[in-house]
Design a protein around this motif. Structure first.
Motif, PDB file in Angstrom:
ATOM      1  N   LEU A   1      -2.453  16.570  -6.062  1.00  0.00           N
ATOM      2  CA  LEU A   1      -3.361  15.192  -5.041  1.00  0.00           C
ATOM      3  C   LEU A   1      -4.605  16.211  -4.059  1.00  0.00           C
TER       4      LEU A   1
ATOM      5  N   ILE B   1       1.066  -1.236   0.327  1.00  0.00           N
ATOM      6  CA  ILE B   1      -0.075   0.088  -0.040  1.00  0.00           C
ATOM      7  C   ILE B   1       0.875   1.780  -0.082  1.00  0.00           C
ATOM      8  N   LEU B   2       1.994   1.264   1.026  1.00  0.00           N
ATOM      9  CA  LEU B   2       2.596   2.351   0.519  1.00  0.00           C
ATOM     10  C   LEU B   2       3.302   2.713  -0.699  1.00  0.00           C
TER      11      LEU B   2
ATOM     12  N   VAL C   1       1.627   6.963  -6.587  1.00  0.00           N
ATOM     13  CA  VAL C   1       0.438   7.896  -7.018  1.00  0.00           C
ATOM     14  C   VAL C   1       1.263   9.318  -6.843  1.00  0.00           C
ATOM     15  N   VAL C   2       1.868   9.749  -5.571  1.00  0.00           N
ATOM     16  CA  VAL C   2       2.670  10.851  -5.668  1.00  0.00           C
ATOM     17  C   VAL C   2       3.350  11.631  -6.554  1.00  0.00           C
TER      18      VAL C   2
ATOM     19  N   ALA D   1      -8.520  14.752  -4.506  1.00  0.00           N
ATOM     20  CA  ALA D   1      -9.243  15.068  -4.033  1.00  0.00           C
ATOM     21  C   ALA D   1     -10.461  15.407  -4.027  1.00  0.00           C
TER      22      ALA D   1
ATOM     23  N   ILE E   1       2.695   1.915  -3.482  1.00  0.00           N
ATOM     24  CA  ILE E   1       1.521   2.387  -3.943  1.00  0.00           C
ATOM     25  C   ILE E   1       0.841   4.150  -3.429  1.00  0.00           C
ATOM     26  N   LEU E   2       1.250   4.440  -2.782  1.00  0.00           N
ATOM     27  CA  LEU E   2       1.097   6.057  -2.490  1.00  0.00           C
ATOM     28  C   LEU E   2       2.384   6.693  -3.345  1.00  0.00           C
ATOM     29  N   VAL E   3       3.236   5.986  -2.832  1.00  0.00           N
ATOM     30  CA  VAL E   3       4.245   6.845  -2.959  1.00  0.00           C
ATOM     31  C   VAL E   3       4.909   6.865  -5.038  1.00  0.00           C
TER      32      VAL E   3
END
Length: 92
Positions: free
Chosen positions: A26, A10-11, A17-18, A30, A13-15
């Motif tokens: 972002l 998950i981490l 995306v950023v 949102a 994937i978040l990296v």
């Protein structure tokens, strides 16, 4: 789907995306997603209210011109026959 992912995945994937969208975009994304969700929710509620109003309207005043029929089975139009209802003006 997310239940099968481990915290490290998950981490990662978040990296990604950023890195792809940038930290500045972002919050805007949102906010836009939140607006879209509110619009979708209000439209769904409006459709539900409209459907309930139509249902109430159709049950409030049945069509007097069309004769009522009894069907042997749902969708079976071959054995449908009209219902003989007593006339309200002839009853005492």
């Amino acid at each position: 789907m997310l239940g099968n992912l481990k915290p490290l995945e998950i981490l990662l994937i978040l990296v990604v995306v950023v890195l792809l969208f940038g930290a500045k975009k972002l919050p805007d994304m949102a906010r836009s997603l939140g607006k879209s969700a509110r619009i979708l929710k209000s439209e769904a509620k409006a459709m539900k209210d409209d459907g309930a109003a139509r249902t109430a309207e159709s049950t409030a005043k049945p069509e007097a011109d069309a004769p009522r029929t009894i069907q042997a089975a749902p969708g079976d139009t071959a054995s449908a026959r009209p219902v003989q209802e007593p006339d309200r003006t002839t009853q005492g």
